[in-house]
Design a protein around this motif. Structure first.
Motif, mmCIF file in Angstrom:
data_model
loop_
_atom_site.group_PDB
_atom_site.id
_atom_site.type_symbol
_atom_site.label_atom_id
_atom_site.label_comp_id
_atom_site.label_asym_id
_atom_site.label_seq_id
_atom_site.Cartn_x
_atom_site.Cartn_y
_atom_site.Cartn_z
ATOM 1 N N VAL A 213 15.662 -22.157 23.045
ATOM 2 C CA VAL A 213 15.130 -23.170 23.971
ATOM 3 C C VAL A 213 15.990 -24.430 23.923
ATOM 4 C CG1 VAL A 213 12.757 -22.303 23.966
ATOM 5 C CG2 VAL A 213 13.469 -23.985 22.232
ATOM 6 N N GLY A 214 17.188 -24.294 23.372
ATOM 7 C CA GLY A 214 18.130 -25.403 23.368
ATOM 8 C C GLY A 214 17.941 -26.420 22.274
ATOM 9 N N ALA A 215 17.150 -26.094 21.255
ATOM 10 C CA ALA A 215 16.916 -27.016 20.135
ATOM 11 C C ALA A 215 17.701 -26.538 18.920
ATOM 12 C CB ALA A 215 15.427 -27.093 19.814
ATOM 13 N N ASP A 216 18.725 -27.293 18.552
ATOM 14 C CA ASP A 216 19.546 -26.926 17.406
ATOM 15 C C ASP A 216 19.006 -27.650 16.174
ATOM 16 O OD1 ASP A 216 21.440 -26.122 15.643
ATOM 17 O OD2 ASP A 216 23.153 -26.997 16.693
ATOM 18 N N LEU A 217 18.073 -27.013 15.492
ATOM 19 C CA LEU A 217 17.406 -27.624 14.342
ATOM 20 C C LEU A 217 18.080 -27.185 13.046
ATOM 21 C CD1 LEU A 217 13.693 -27.280 15.510
ATOM 22 C CD2 LEU A 217 15.270 -29.205 15.802
ATOM 23 N N PRO A 218 18.237 -28.111 12.097
ATOM 24 C CA PRO A 218 19.028 -27.828 10.891
ATOM 25 C C PRO A 218 18.267 -27.025 9.837
ATOM 26 C CG PRO A 218 18.217 -30.068 10.801
ATOM 27 C CD PRO A 218 17.789 -29.516 12.132
ATOM 28 N N VAL A 219 18.151 -25.731 10.066
ATOM 29 C CA VAL A 219 17.511 -24.832 9.107
ATOM 30 C C VAL A 219 18.548 -23.797 8.692
ATOM 31 C CG1 VAL A 219 15.680 -23.153 8.700
ATOM 32 C CG2 VAL A 219 15.234 -25.169 10.118
ATOM 33 N N TYR A 220 18.898 -23.819 7.402
ATOM 34 C CA TYR A 220 19.949 -22.945 6.902
ATOM 35 C C TYR A 220 19.443 -22.251 5.628
ATOM 36 C CZ TYR A 220 22.527 -26.032 9.997
ATOM 37 O OH TYR A 220 22.932 -26.766 11.088
ATOM 38 N N PRO A 221 19.240 -20.947 5.670
ATOM 39 C CA PRO A 221 18.677 -20.254 4.507
ATOM 40 C C PRO A 221 19.671 -20.106 3.365
ATOM 41 C CG PRO A 221 19.155 -18.700 6.271
ATOM 42 C CD PRO A 221 19.390 -20.064 6.833
ATOM 43 N N ASP A 222 19.148 -20.186 2.155
ATOM 44 C CA ASP A 222 19.927 -19.803 0.981
ATOM 45 C C ASP A 222 19.098 -18.834 0.139
ATOM 46 O OD1 ASP A 222 18.219 -21.302 -0.691
ATOM 47 O OD2 ASP A 222 19.515 -23.035 -0.673
ATOM 48 N N SER A 223 19.760 -18.133 -0.764
ATOM 49 C CA SER A 223 19.123 -17.062 -1.519
ATOM 50 C C SER A 223 18.701 -17.527 -2.911
ATOM 51 C CB SER A 223 20.089 -15.879 -1.666
ATOM 52 O OG SER A 223 20.434 -15.353 -0.411
ATOM 53 N N HIS A 224 17.510 -17.110 -3.300
ATOM 54 C CA HIS A 224 17.012 -17.347 -4.655
ATOM 55 C C HIS A 224 16.527 -16.015 -5.220
ATOM 56 C CE1 HIS A 224 16.468 -21.910 -4.553
ATOM 57 N NE2 HIS A 224 16.936 -21.592 -3.358
ATOM 58 N N ILE A 266 14.761 -19.120 -10.342
ATOM 59 C CA ILE A 266 15.717 -20.181 -10.651
ATOM 60 C C ILE A 266 16.392 -20.644 -9.367
ATOM 61 C CG2 ILE A 266 17.759 -18.730 -11.033
ATOM 62 C CD1 ILE A 266 18.284 -20.492 -13.578
ATOM 63 N N THR A 267 16.818 -21.902 -9.361
ATOM 64 C CA THR A 267 17.573 -22.459 -8.235
ATOM 65 C C THR A 267 19.038 -22.548 -8.655
ATOM 66 O OG1 THR A 267 15.656 -23.773 -7.542
ATOM 67 C CG2 THR A 267 17.810 -24.428 -6.690
ATOM 68 N N PRO A 268 19.884 -21.659 -8.139
ATOM 69 C CA PRO A 268 21.279 -21.612 -8.604
ATOM 70 C C PRO A 268 22.101 -22.783 -8.080
ATOM 71 C CG PRO A 268 20.972 -20.078 -6.795
ATOM 72 C CD PRO A 268 19.609 -20.643 -7.115
ATOM 73 N N ARG A 269 23.158 -23.072 -8.805
ATOM 74 C CA ARG A 269 24.111 -24.101 -8.412
ATOM 75 C C ARG A 269 25.517 -23.504 -8.460
ATOM 76 N NH1 ARG A 269 24.699 -29.647 -11.839
ATOM 77 N NH2 ARG A 269 22.751 -30.181 -10.766
ATOM 78 N N PRO A 270 26.282 -23.580 -7.362
ATOM 79 C CA PRO A 270 25.902 -24.113 -6.055
ATOM 80 C C PRO A 270 24.945 -23.166 -5.328
ATOM 81 C CG PRO A 270 28.053 -23.106 -5.920
ATOM 82 C CD PRO A 270 27.678 -23.078 -7.368
ATOM 83 N N LYS A 271 24.402 -23.623 -4.213
ATOM 84 C CA LYS A 271 23.491 -22.795 -3.447
ATOM 85 C C LYS A 271 24.193 -21.540 -2.938
ATOM 86 C CE LYS A 271 20.661 -26.684 -1.866
ATOM 87 N NZ LYS A 271 20.193 -27.459 -0.685
ATOM 88 N N ARG A 272 23.447 -20.451 -2.864
ATOM 89 C CA ARG A 272 23.960 -19.191 -2.308
ATOM 90 C C ARG A 272 23.514 -19.128 -0.848
ATOM 91 N NH1 ARG A 272 25.438 -20.363 -7.308
ATOM 92 N NH2 ARG A 272 25.686 -18.578 -8.716
ATOM 93 N N MET A 273 24.319 -19.676 0.037
ATOM 94 C CA MET A 273 23.934 -19.785 1.438
ATOM 95 C C MET A 273 24.018 -18.432 2.141
ATOM 96 S SD MET A 273 23.198 -22.932 1.378
ATOM 97 C CE MET A 273 22.718 -23.073 3.114
ATOM 98 N N GLY A 274 23.153 -18.270 3.153
ATOM 99 C CA GLY A 274 23.168 -17.044 3.940
ATOM 100 C C GLY A 274 21.893 -16.252 3.774
ATOM 101 N N THR A 275 21.889 -15.045 4.306
ATOM 102 C CA THR A 275 20.666 -14.230 4.346
ATOM 103 C C THR A 275 20.786 -12.953 3.517
ATOM 104 O OG1 THR A 275 21.450 -13.178 6.394
ATOM 105 C CG2 THR A 275 20.014 -15.099 6.628
ATOM 106 N N ASP A 276 21.695 -12.921 2.566
ATOM 107 C CA ASP A 276 21.862 -11.752 1.702
ATOM 108 C C ASP A 276 20.700 -11.670 0.714
ATOM 109 O OD1 ASP A 276 22.688 -9.681 0.093
ATOM 110 O OD2 ASP A 276 24.704 -10.459 -0.242
ATOM 111 N N ARG A 277 19.937 -10.577 0.776
ATOM 112 C CA ARG A 277 18.772 -10.418 -0.103
ATOM 113 C C ARG A 277 18.997 -9.367 -1.182
ATOM 114 N NH1 ARG A 277 13.226 -10.332 3.201
ATOM 115 N NH2 ARG A 277 12.545 -10.052 1.041
ATOM 116 N N ARG A 278 20.231 -8.968 -1.386
ATOM 117 C CA ARG A 278 20.516 -8.000 -2.446
ATOM 118 C C ARG A 278 20.500 -8.694 -3.809
ATOM 119 N NH1 ARG A 278 26.130 -5.824 -0.278
ATOM 120 N NH2 ARG A 278 26.307 -8.087 0.020
#
Length: 381
Positions: A213-224, A266-278
């Motif tokens: 709908v033309g709304a570029d909202l800043p939502v970016y998944p990372d893996s935990h 745990i919350t890893p550092r640095p963040k593991r960005m993306g949608t990989d769920r393996r």
């Protein structure tokens, strides 16, 4: 297909409770999800913590509302979700952490949070065997707790079905029919669904939906990643959260669930960005030494399994909640930052009230607006 008042996109921790609350208000509701049943996205990966202990007024208010809903599920609705009100404990082993936690207390209390600083002796009483050396105390919020994420989504699914909510699974949203600036229908790979309102509760894929709908909202998944041990006779009640960072992680947390297993993340550092769920080989070597250092009594427990889920993050660590300014009838409820489980039940009532009756909680909707300034970051996100 039938015509609905509202189509909710996403059968997860936010979408299903919201569908139920909308239906209670007499609206015709359809929930659409590309997966095969409720809770198959990030809900089943949630470890189960539910708290109002945040450092943001909107999230404290929503968290308290969620806890109120959860406490009533069994006595009023007959829905057992394995809820245990064991509290949340944030221990401190350095002056920096202690002062950071103490500085939050006036703000947290001003927003109605039941929380206080407790001394080392009480920490040890509540968590027998926790590391005593260097312990300065901690903050404890006794009204927080934990539950089964799958049992809770199941409970809200049953309640929603009782109120006449329809569910459409294995169905992917591909666009929207918008006429004269107002949403008219949801376009899916199974056909067109006419409606007057849409709620985007698509979790980790919320940004993809908003872009339609033309709304570029800043939502970016990372893996935990998370894990669970074999059961052991209960020896502590609180969710323990250690916010002290190290070179590999920002924080970690664990609790003993209703089946007396230790559930941890745990919350890893640095963040593991993306949608990989393996699942990965790095998780257990990262979290186990930290847990054993803090709580040596965990040492001989066997890990039963591990898994990986997604945190749909925003730049400031707060959800995005509110109406779209360009497309009438379109509502965003995304970017829960891994806290959809604990915010979903409380948000459901607030969003339903806003959509059905036009009543918005000013503090919540302004603080979480899709059009806010996203700078800054919450300490206890």
């Amino acid at each position: 297909m039938k015509t609905y008042d509202i189509v909710v996109i996403g059968a997860g921790s936010v979408g299903v409770p919201l569908a139920y609350r909308l239906a209670v208000r007499g609206l015709r509701v359809l929930v659409v999800d590309k997966l095969s049943s409720v809770g198959q996205g990030q809900n089943k990966a949630a470890i189960g913590g539910i708290r109002a202990t945040h450092s943001d007024r909107a999230k404290i208010k929503i968290g308290n509302a969620s806890l109120d809903v959860v406490r009533r599920l069994l006595p009023e609705y007959g829905q057992d979700v394995d809820y245990i009100e064991g509290g949340y404990l944030f221990p401190a082993y350095s002056e920096d952490i202690a002062q950071s936690l103490k500085k939050l207390l006036p703000l947290q209390k001003s927003f109605g949070l039941n929380i206080d600083w407790i001394e080392p002796e009480e920490v040890r009483d509540r968590c027998p065997g926790i590391l005593a050396h260097g312990l300065l105390g901690g903050t404890f919020s006794p009204e927080d707790g934990h539950l089964s994420s799958l049992k809770m989504i199941g409970a809200f699914h049953r309640l929603a079905c009782q109120e006449g909510v329809d569910f459409l699974f294995n169905t992917e949203v591909v666009g929207f029919d918008v006429e004269q600036g107002r949403v008219q229908a949801v376009l899916t790979d199974q056909g067109k669904i006419s409606c007057s309102h849409v709620v985007n509760a698509a979790g980790a894929y919320g940004r993809d939906i908003s872009l339609m709908v033309g709304a570029d909202l800043p939502v970016y998944p990372d893996s935990h990643e998370a894990g669970v041990t074999e059961p052991v006779k209960r020896f502590f009640l609180p969710m323990i959260v250690d916010i002290a960072p190290d070179s590999q992680s920002d924080n970690y947390y664990f609790y003993q669930n209703a089946e007396e297993q230790i559930v941890f993340c745990i919350t890893p550092r640095p963040k593991r960005m993306g949608t990989d769920r393996r699942s990965t080989s790095e998780f257990l070597p990262m979290v186990i030494p930290r847990m054993l250092n803090l709580y040596p009594r965990l040492r001989n427990l066997k890990v039963r399994r591990v898994w990986r889920g997604l945190y749909p993050m925003t730049p400031d660590g707060k959800p995005i909640v509110g109406f779209d300014q360009q497309v009438d009838g379109f509502f965003h409820a995304i970017g829960m930052c891994g806290q959809g489980l604990m915010l979903g039940p409380g948000l459901a009532d607030m969003i339903a009230l806003a959509i059905a009756e036009g009543q918005e909680d000013e503090e919540v909707f302004s603080d979480l607006s899709p059009y806010r300034d996203f700078s800054g970051e919450e300490l206890l996100k």
